[in-house]
Motif scaffolding. Sequence first.
Motif, PDB file in Angstrom:
ATOM      1  N   ALA A 164      11.348  16.559  11.373  1.00 16.26           N
ATOM      2  CA  ALA A 164      10.919  16.252  12.736  1.00 16.26           C
ATOM      3  C   ALA A 164       9.626  16.942  13.143  1.00 16.26           C
ATOM      4  O   ALA A 164       8.865  16.424  13.957  1.00 16.26           O
ATOM      5  CB  ALA A 164      12.025  16.636  13.721  1.00 16.26           C
ATOM      6  N   SER A 165       9.364  18.127  12.598  1.00 18.13           N
ATOM      7  CA  SER A 165       8.192  18.907  13.003  1.00 18.13           C
ATOM      8  C   SER A 165       7.005  18.743  12.062  1.00 18.13           C
ATOM      9  O   SER A 165       5.977  19.404  12.248  1.00 18.13           O
ATOM     10  CB  SER A 165       8.567  20.396  13.092  1.00 18.13           C
ATOM     11  N   ASP A 166       7.124  17.879  11.078  1.00 19.52           N
ATOM     12  CA  ASP A 166       6.071  17.700  10.083  1.00 19.52           C
ATOM     13  C   ASP A 166       4.920  16.868  10.670  1.00 19.52           C
ATOM     14  O   ASP A 166       5.120  15.716  11.061  1.00 19.52           O
ATOM     15  CB  ASP A 166       6.657  16.990   8.857  1.00 19.52           C
ATOM     16  N   PRO A 167       3.700  17.421  10.714  1.00 19.50           N
ATOM     17  CA  PRO A 167       2.554  16.664  11.251  1.00 19.50           C
ATOM     18  C   PRO A 167       2.330  15.323  10.550  1.00 19.50           C
ATOM     19  O   PRO A 167       1.887  14.361  11.180  1.00 19.50           O
ATOM     20  CB  PRO A 167       1.375  17.614  11.023  1.00 19.50           C
ATOM     21  N   LYS A 168       2.642  15.258   9.256  1.00 22.35           N
ATOM     22  CA  LYS A 168       2.472  13.994   8.538  1.00 22.35           C
ATOM     23  C   LYS A 168       3.433  12.934   9.073  1.00 22.35           C
ATOM     24  O   LYS A 168       3.065  11.756   9.211  1.00 22.35           O
ATOM     25  CB  LYS A 168       2.709  14.214   7.037  1.00 22.35           C
ATOM     26  N   PHE A 169       4.663  13.338   9.394  1.00 19.94           N
ATOM     27  CA  PHE A 169       5.630  12.421   9.993  1.00 19.94           C
ATOM     28  C   PHE A 169       5.123  11.930  11.347  1.00 19.94           C
ATOM     29  O   PHE A 169       5.266  10.751  11.695  1.00 19.94           O
ATOM     30  CB  PHE A 169       6.976  13.118  10.151  1.00 19.94           C
ATOM     31  N   HIS A 170       4.498  12.814  12.113  1.00 17.15           N
ATOM     32  CA  HIS A 170       3.951  12.436  13.419  1.00 17.15           C
ATOM     33  C   HIS A 170       2.829  11.404  13.252  1.00 17.15           C
ATOM     34  O   HIS A 170       2.756  10.423  13.993  1.00 17.15           O
ATOM     35  CB  HIS A 170       3.416  13.672  14.146  1.00 17.15           C
ATOM     36  N   GLN A 171       1.972  11.642  12.278  1.00 16.48           N
ATOM     37  CA  GLN A 171       0.860  10.723  12.041  1.00 16.48           C
ATOM     38  C   GLN A 171       1.360   9.338  11.650  1.00 16.48           C
ATOM     39  O   GLN A 171       0.868   8.321  12.150  1.00 16.48           O
ATOM     40  CB  GLN A 171      -0.045  11.283  10.947  1.00 16.48           C
ATOM     41  N   ILE A 172       2.346   9.294  10.763  1.00 15.97           N
ATOM     42  CA  ILE A 172       2.885   8.008  10.304  1.00 15.97           C
ATOM     43  C   ILE A 172       3.573   7.280  11.458  1.00 15.97           C
ATOM     44  O   ILE A 172       3.435   6.062  11.608  1.00 15.97           O
ATOM     45  CB  ILE A 172       3.850   8.230   9.127  1.00 15.97           C
ATOM     46  N   SER A 173       4.314   8.019  12.276  1.00 13.77           N
ATOM     47  CA  SER A 173       5.005   7.408  13.411  1.00 13.77           C
ATOM     48  C   SER A 173       4.012   6.809  14.393  1.00 13.77           C
ATOM     49  O   SER A 173       4.188   5.684  14.880  1.00 13.77           O
ATOM     50  CB  SER A 173       5.872   8.455  14.127  1.00 13.77           C
ATOM     51  N   ALA A 174       2.945   7.546  14.695  1.00 13.96           N
ATOM     52  CA  ALA A 174       1.926   7.053  15.626  1.00 13.96           C
ATOM     53  C   ALA A 174       1.230   5.818  15.051  1.00 13.96           C
ATOM     54  O   ALA A 174       0.982   4.835  15.768  1.00 13.96           O
ATOM     55  CB  ALA A 174       0.912   8.151  15.917  1.00 13.96           C
ATOM     56  N   LYS A 175       0.936   5.868  13.755  1.00 17.49           N
ATOM     57  CA  LYS A 175       0.298   4.719  13.112  1.00 17.49           C
ATOM     58  C   LYS A 175       1.197   3.495  13.165  1.00 17.49           C
ATOM     59  O   LYS A 175       0.730   2.366  13.397  1.00 17.49           O
ATOM     60  CB  LYS A 175      -0.032   5.068  11.654  1.00 17.49           C
ATOM     61  N   PHE A 176       2.485   3.697  12.963  1.00 17.02           N
ATOM     62  CA  PHE A 176       3.451   2.602  13.009  1.00 17.02           C
ATOM     63  C   PHE A 176       3.476   1.961  14.400  1.00 17.02           C
ATOM     64  O   PHE A 176       3.429   0.727  14.530  1.00 17.02           O
ATOM     65  CB  PHE A 176       4.839   3.139  12.651  1.00 17.02           C
ATOM     66  N   ILE A 177       3.554   2.787  15.440  1.00 18.28           N
ATOM     67  CA  ILE A 177       3.566   2.263  16.818  1.00 18.28           C
ATOM     68  C   ILE A 177       2.269   1.518  17.109  1.00 18.28           C
ATOM     69  O   ILE A 177       2.267   0.424  17.689  1.00 18.28           O
ATOM     70  CB  ILE A 177       3.782   3.418  17.813  1.00 18.28           C
ATOM     71  N   TYR A 178       1.156   2.108  16.688  1.00 18.60           N
ATOM     72  CA  TYR A 178      -0.159   1.484  16.884  1.00 18.60           C
ATOM     73  C   TYR A 178      -0.225   0.122  16.192  1.00 18.60           C
ATOM     74  O   TYR A 178      -0.665  -0.878  16.778  1.00 18.60           O
ATOM     75  CB  TYR A 178      -1.237   2.420  16.350  1.00 18.60           C
ATOM     76  N   GLU A 179       0.228   0.075  14.948  1.00 20.73           N
ATOM     77  CA  GLU A 179       0.170  -1.185  14.201  1.00 20.73           C
ATOM     78  C   GLU A 179       1.109  -2.231  14.783  1.00 20.73           C
ATOM     79  O   GLU A 179       0.823  -3.432  14.723  1.00 20.73           O
ATOM     80  CB  GLU A 179       0.491  -0.927  12.723  1.00 20.73           C
ATOM     81  N   PHE A 180       2.223  -1.795  15.343  1.00 19.32           N
ATOM     82  CA  PHE A 180       3.128  -2.743  15.989  1.00 19.32           C
ATOM     83  C   PHE A 180       2.414  -3.449  17.138  1.00 19.32           C
ATOM     84  O   PHE A 180       2.480  -4.676  17.278  1.00 19.32           O
ATOM     85  CB  PHE A 180       4.366  -2.015  16.513  1.00 19.32           C
ATOM     86  N   PHE A 181       1.724  -2.687  17.963  1.00 19.59           N
ATOM     87  CA  PHE A 181       1.070  -3.273  19.137  1.00 19.59           C
ATOM     88  C   PHE A 181      -0.228  -3.994  18.822  1.00 19.59           C
ATOM     89  O   PHE A 181      -0.667  -4.839  19.595  1.00 19.59           O
ATOM     90  CB  PHE A 181       0.816  -2.186  20.190  1.00 19.59           C
ATOM     91  N   THR A 182      -0.826  -3.692  17.692  1.00 19.66           N
ATOM     92  CA  THR A 182      -2.112  -4.307  17.366  1.00 19.66           C
ATOM     93  C   THR A 182      -2.010  -5.343  16.249  1.00 19.66           C
ATOM     94  O   THR A 182      -3.028  -5.773  15.700  1.00 19.66           O
ATOM     95  CB  THR A 182      -3.137  -3.220  16.973  1.00 19.66           C
ATOM     96  N   GLY A 183      -0.794  -5.742  15.918  1.00 18.42           N
ATOM     97  CA  GLY A 183      -0.606  -6.828  14.963  1.00 18.42           C
ATOM     98  C   GLY A 183      -0.701  -6.432  13.506  1.00 18.42           C
ATOM     99  O   GLY A 183      -0.907  -7.287  12.635  1.00 18.42           O
ATOM    100  N   GLY A 184      -0.510  -5.148  13.203  1.00 14.44           N
ATOM    101  CA  GLY A 184      -0.650  -4.684  11.831  1.00 14.44           C
ATOM    102  C   GLY A 184       0.618  -4.733  11.007  1.00 14.44           C
ATOM    103  O   GLY A 184       0.589  -4.446   9.801  1.00 14.44           O
ATOM    104  N   LEU A 185       1.755  -5.103  11.618  1.00 13.82           N
ATOM    105  CA  LEU A 185       3.023  -5.156  10.886  1.00 13.82           C
ATOM    106  C   LEU A 185       3.358  -6.595  10.507  1.00 13.82           C
ATOM    107  O   LEU A 185       2.991  -7.542  11.210  1.00 13.82           O
ATOM    108  CB  LEU A 185       4.159  -4.576  11.730  1.00 13.82           C
ATOM    109  N   ASN A 186       4.091  -6.746   9.415  1.00 17.87           N
ATOM    110  CA  ASN A 186       4.541  -8.067   8.996  1.00 17.87           C
ATOM    111  C   ASN A 186       5.889  -8.355   9.660  1.00 17.87           C
ATOM    112  O   ASN A 186       6.885  -7.685   9.367  1.00 17.87           O
ATOM    113  CB  ASN A 186       4.700  -8.111   7.474  1.00 17.87           C
ATOM    114  N   PRO A 187       5.948  -9.325  10.559  1.00 14.31           N
ATOM    115  CA  PRO A 187       7.210  -9.616  11.270  1.00 14.31           C
ATOM    116  C   PRO A 187       8.390  -9.873  10.343  1.00 14.31           C
ATOM    117  O   PRO A 187       9.543  -9.591  10.701  1.00 14.31           O
ATOM    118  CB  PRO A 187       6.864 -10.864  12.087  1.00 14.31           C
ATOM    119  N   LYS A 188       8.128 -10.395   9.140  1.00 13.40           N
ATOM    120  CA  LYS A 188       9.206 -10.712   8.208  1.00 13.40           C
ATOM    121  C   LYS A 188       9.923  -9.469   7.691  1.00 13.40           C
ATOM    122  O   LYS A 188      11.027  -9.562   7.156  1.00 13.40           O
ATOM    123  CB  LYS A 188       8.650 -11.514   7.027  1.00 13.40           C
ATOM    124  N   ASP A 189       9.297  -8.316   7.855  1.00 15.24           N
ATOM    125  CA  ASP A 189       9.894  -7.071   7.363  1.00 15.24           C
ATOM    126  C   ASP A 189      10.878  -6.449   8.358  1.00 15.24           C
ATOM    127  O   ASP A 189      11.492  -5.419   8.051  1.00 15.24           O
ATOM    128  CB  ASP A 189       8.792  -6.039   7.064  1.00 15.24           C
TER     129      ASP A 189
END
Length: 361
Positions: A164-189
């Motif tokens: 939970a406290s790992d900065p790398k986990f924070h970066q990946i989580s933020a990137k995931f949220i960002y990609e969700f809102f900006t169309g970077g995720l594949n809906p089929k997944d």
Amino acid sequence: MNLKPQKTLILVNLGGPRTTDEIEVFLMDLFTDPFVFDLPLPEFLRMPLARFIAKKRTPKVRKTYESMGFGGGSPLVSETEKQAKTLERILNQTTNIDWTIKIAMTCGYPHIRDPEFGKPNPNTIYLPLYPQYSRSTVLSTLHHLEKKFKECPVGSGGYIPTFASDPKFHQISAKFIYEFFTGGLNPKDFLHFPKNNPNTDWKNLDLVFSAHGVPMRLIHKGDQYMKEIESSVFGITTELRKLGFLGNIHISYQSKVGPAKWTEPSSLTMIESLAKEGKSIAVYPISFVSDHLETLEEIGEQFKDLAIQSGAKTFIRVPAFGTYLPFMEYLSKKVLVADAEIRRCICQEMGGESISTCRFK
């Protein structure tokens, strides 16, 4: 002849009924677990009460699972199997080791107590799929393993701690949220992925990080779960700000059961309050890594209905990671270091209680 060294990785999750027939078994495992159904009662009273509650809740829970559209069960086990296949592919491609990835559940099937899941060691590694430490999840898992092998897994080289406290986990989580809102995720997944653009003004949303709640009784026993949630949210928010997010951040807790006091504020209360202010709301499941009942039904349906009826401008459920490749690659790197460097009792430190066979006492 395969001369590669062989290793097994076991992904552990709470579990869920795969079919309608497994609902009562799942609930029985859930409520008879002393780290989940933690009451100040002697075992001869707690266990019959747990069984009674499990039986009583089965019909209601059955209706909820039937409404989800997965054949009367939960998709959690099948989603975890997808994660296992993805991790197996990554590890076999990136290491000179022959990896086999299995899944085990602490409630329901396939159960962690089954003989096929071996003793934790550098060649048999357990990865609980909980970002944050809690007595009801991680300590419960460790207790299952201790009961089975007469030894606490922590420090064996076969256990991967929370992150939970790992900065790398924070970066990946933020990137995931960002990609969700900006169309970077594949809906089929993803399960129940929104058909339309989630929200064009994502930078100004009210973003609610909804975590599974726990009874305050566990917190009073020394469970650092709330601090772990706060650490996760702070780190992810910092990274989201770098990506341009300007909106408000909130932490809340869902899935309360029974009359006892649980972690607060409640997600229901939080969402209703924001909705009455006419906010655009997004909910991210901070304590889950795969979609199931709490994300699809509770957040995706119940919270959404409440938000719209209470006046929210918009409402969107951000999915859980699932097989999101950066997260899977992150876990693969965690696997390679395991816990061989741990030299302290993290159960006492994070959960307020040492397991009886702790090697660091």
